[in-house]
Scaffold this motif. Structure first.
Motif, short mmCIF file in Angstrom:
data_model
loop_
_atom_site.label_atom_id
_atom_site.label_comp_id
_atom_site.label_asym_id
_atom_site.label_seq_id
_atom_site.Cartn_x
_atom_site.Cartn_y
_atom_site.Cartn_z
N LYS A 72 46.11 36.42 22.68
CA LYS A 72 44.82 35.79 22.45
C LYS A 72 43.81 36.32 23.46
O LYS A 72 44.15 36.52 24.63
CB LYS A 72 44.93 34.27 22.58
CG LYS A 72 45.90 33.63 21.61
CD LYS A 72 46.03 32.14 21.86
CE LYS A 72 47.04 31.51 20.90
NZ LYS A 72 47.20 30.05 21.14
N VAL A 73 42.58 36.53 23.01
CA VAL A 73 41.48 36.94 23.88
C VAL A 73 40.37 35.91 23.72
O VAL A 73 39.79 35.77 22.64
CB VAL A 73 40.96 38.34 23.54
CG1 VAL A 73 39.85 38.75 24.50
CG2 VAL A 73 42.10 39.36 23.56
N THR A 181 48.39 43.20 16.81
CA THR A 181 47.33 42.25 16.48
C THR A 181 47.05 41.35 17.67
O THR A 181 47.89 41.19 18.57
CB THR A 181 47.70 41.37 15.28
OG1 THR A 181 48.89 40.62 15.59
CG2 THR A 181 47.93 42.20 14.03
N THR A 182 45.86 40.77 17.67
CA THR A 182 45.49 39.79 18.68
C THR A 182 44.52 38.80 18.04
O THR A 182 43.87 39.12 17.03
CB THR A 182 44.84 40.45 19.91
OG1 THR A 182 44.63 39.46 20.92
CG2 THR A 182 43.50 41.10 19.56
N LEU A 183 44.44 37.61 18.61
CA LEU A 183 43.45 36.63 18.18
C LEU A 183 42.24 36.73 19.10
O LEU A 183 42.38 36.56 20.32
CB LEU A 183 44.02 35.21 18.24
CG LEU A 183 45.01 34.79 17.16
CD1 LEU A 183 45.50 33.37 17.43
CD2 LEU A 183 44.38 34.86 15.78
N VAL A 184 41.08 37.04 18.57
CA VAL A 184 39.84 36.99 19.34
C VAL A 184 39.21 35.63 19.03
O VAL A 184 38.84 35.35 17.89
CB VAL A 184 38.89 38.14 18.95
CG1 VAL A 184 37.58 38.03 19.74
CG2 VAL A 184 39.56 39.48 19.23
N GLN A 185 39.14 34.79 20.06
CA GLN A 185 38.77 33.39 19.86
C GLN A 185 37.46 33.01 20.54
O GLN A 185 37.13 33.53 21.61
CB GLN A 185 39.87 32.47 20.39
CG GLN A 185 41.20 32.63 19.66
CD GLN A 185 42.24 31.69 20.24
OE1 GLN A 185 42.47 31.63 21.44
NE2 GLN A 185 42.89 30.93 19.35
N ARG A 186 36.74 32.11 19.92
CA ARG A 186 35.57 31.51 20.55
C ARG A 186 36.05 30.56 21.65
O ARG A 186 36.87 29.67 21.41
CB ARG A 186 34.74 30.77 19.51
CG ARG A 186 34.16 31.67 18.45
CD ARG A 186 33.68 30.93 17.23
NE ARG A 186 32.54 30.06 17.52
CZ ARG A 186 31.91 29.33 16.60
NH1 ARG A 186 32.33 29.38 15.33
NH2 ARG A 186 30.89 28.57 16.93
N ALA A 187 35.56 30.75 22.87
CA ALA A 187 36.00 29.92 23.99
C ALA A 187 35.52 28.48 23.83
O ALA A 187 34.40 28.23 23.39
CB ALA A 187 35.47 30.50 25.30
N ALA A 188 36.40 27.56 24.18
CA ALA A 188 36.07 26.13 24.12
C ALA A 188 35.93 25.55 25.53
O ALA A 188 36.55 26.04 26.48
CB ALA A 188 37.15 25.37 23.35
N THR A 189 35.11 24.52 25.66
CA THR A 189 35.00 23.75 26.90
C THR A 189 35.23 22.28 26.57
O THR A 189 34.98 21.84 25.45
CB THR A 189 33.62 23.92 27.56
OG1 THR A 189 32.60 23.41 26.67
CG2 THR A 189 33.33 25.37 27.87
N LEU A 190 35.72 21.54 27.55
CA LEU A 190 36.03 20.13 27.35
C LEU A 190 35.83 19.38 28.66
O LEU A 190 36.28 19.84 29.72
CB LEU A 190 37.47 19.98 26.86
CG LEU A 190 37.98 18.60 26.47
CD1 LEU A 190 37.11 17.96 25.39
CD2 LEU A 190 39.43 18.69 26.01
N THR A 191 35.14 18.26 28.61
CA THR A 191 34.88 17.46 29.80
C THR A 191 35.50 16.08 29.65
O THR A 191 35.86 15.66 28.54
CB THR A 191 33.37 17.29 30.04
OG1 THR A 191 32.79 16.59 28.92
CG2 THR A 191 32.68 18.64 30.20
N VAL A 192 35.64 15.37 30.78
CA VAL A 192 36.10 13.99 30.75
C VAL A 192 35.50 13.21 31.92
O VAL A 192 35.30 13.77 33.01
CB VAL A 192 37.64 13.90 30.80
CG1 VAL A 192 38.19 14.35 32.16
CG2 VAL A 192 38.13 12.50 30.47
N THR A 277 39.42 29.22 17.71
CA THR A 277 38.87 28.58 18.91
C THR A 277 39.97 28.36 19.93
O THR A 277 41.07 27.88 19.58
CB THR A 277 38.19 27.25 18.56
OG1 THR A 277 37.22 27.47 17.53
CG2 THR A 277 37.51 26.64 19.77
N SER A 278 39.70 28.66 21.20
CA SER A 278 40.73 28.60 22.23
C SER A 278 41.12 27.16 22.59
O SER A 278 40.33 26.22 22.44
CB SER A 278 40.25 29.30 23.50
OG SER A 278 39.19 28.57 24.10
N ALA A 279 42.36 27.01 23.05
CA ALA A 279 42.82 25.73 23.58
C ALA A 279 42.13 25.48 24.92
O ALA A 279 41.77 26.42 25.64
CB ALA A 279 44.33 25.74 23.76
N VAL A 280 41.98 24.20 25.27
CA VAL A 280 41.35 23.86 26.54
C VAL A 280 41.73 22.44 26.94
O VAL A 280 41.93 21.57 26.09
CB VAL A 280 39.80 23.99 26.45
CG1 VAL A 280 39.21 22.98 25.47
CG2 VAL A 280 39.15 23.86 27.82
#
Length: 290
Positions: A72-73, A181-192, A277-280
């Motif tokens: 994953k990228v 192959t690779t996954l090109v993913q949109r980066a995710a952000t998460l707050t708490v 979309t990336s895990a976060v």
């Protein structure tokens, strides 16, 4: 080096346009980027550089194998991202690895190799170490600049990987796709934010936050709606998080969950990610229990 497929306004034929590197990263390997872009385009039918059928260049006879790339990228909204690619290159005995006339490097692409939707390569050629007279192990990078405008949000997902070799003086080259192959993913952000702080034992702890992901088309982060997000807790003095419940982000990406306070510890939200979309996981918020 970045190439995107476009439709020619008059003929309707598929064309590939090479995008020049911005001044901020245009210093060292302009020749490699330019020549590699031409080769990738010329091997894909009618292009902005002419058609492959009219070319007088020859195949170098170079092949590639054992390609390895990250699974994953993760690519954010604006900042440069690079990922390393390694592979084995097999070449003729006349291919001089130390010659400035020869270079090689990796690339990734969406769609088929014959008619790719978009291609990404490296700013600089790969570096290689000879194993035998005709084989070498190589390492190169894929450089991604989302602020360049080459990526569309729809490009997130599975990309194929390949490699190319070129000779500057003749324009001869070799290109091979389908090596990985690779996954090109949109980066995710998460707050708490968990509270109140402190809280009495047995009372309710309310955690709020927001799940967002990169938009490659406007270079900003926007709320990611209707996604499952886990509320997790880690007791002070331990190392493992326990999932308490799963909630869904609202239409703006906002997340809210409640739980009962029992111990001092850390509260966080965690998102498992999707293909695009990336895990976060959010940076945890500590709450003291009285």
């Amino acid at each position: 080096m970045r190439i995107r497929a476009t439709v020619a306004a008059v003929s309707g034929a598929l064309a590939l346009t090479a995008f020049a590197a911005p001044a901020s990263h245009a210093a060292d390997s302009v020749s490699y980027r330019t020549e590699a872009a031409k080769i990738l385009a010329a091997h894909s039918g009618k292009t902005a550089f002419g058609t492959a059928a009219g070319s007088t260049t020859a195949d170098l006879g170079v092949t590639f194998s054992n390609l390895k790339i990250a699974k994953k990228v993760k690519v954010g909204a604006a900042n440069h991202v690079s990922t390393t690619v390694t592979y084995t290159m097999t070449h003729g005995a006349n291919y001089d690895l130390s010659s400035a006339d020869f270079d090689n490097g990796p690339f990734i692409y969406r769609g088929s190799l014959a008619t790719p939707e978009v291609m990404l390569g490296g700013d600089a050629p790969a570096t290689c170490t000879a194993v035998t007279a005709t084989t070498a192990t190589c390492s190169g990078k894929i450089d991604i600049y989302p602020s360049d405008g080459i990526l569309l949000n729809s490009d997130a997902g599975t990309w194929s990987a390949g490699a190319l070799a070129l000779q500057y003086s003749t324009g001869d080259s070799s290109k091979q796709g389908g090596l990985g192959t690779t996954l090109v993913q949109r980066a995710a952000t998460l707050t708490v934010n968990a509270g109140p702080e402190p809280v009495y034992k047995g009372r309710t702890v309310t955690s709020t936050g927001k799940l967002s992901r990169a938009n490659w088309e406007d270079n900003k982060y926007h709320g990611f709606a209707n996604q499952p997000v886990k509320l997790q807790f880690r007791k002070a003095g331990t190392t493992t998080y326990t999932t308490l419940k799963t909630v869904y982000s609202d239409s703006y990406g906002n997340v809210k969950a409640t739980a009962t306070a029992q111990y001092d510890g850390y509260w966080r939200f965690s998102f498992a990610g999707t293909t695009t979309t990336s895990a976060v996981s959010a940076t945890a918020d500590y709450v003291d229990v009285k």
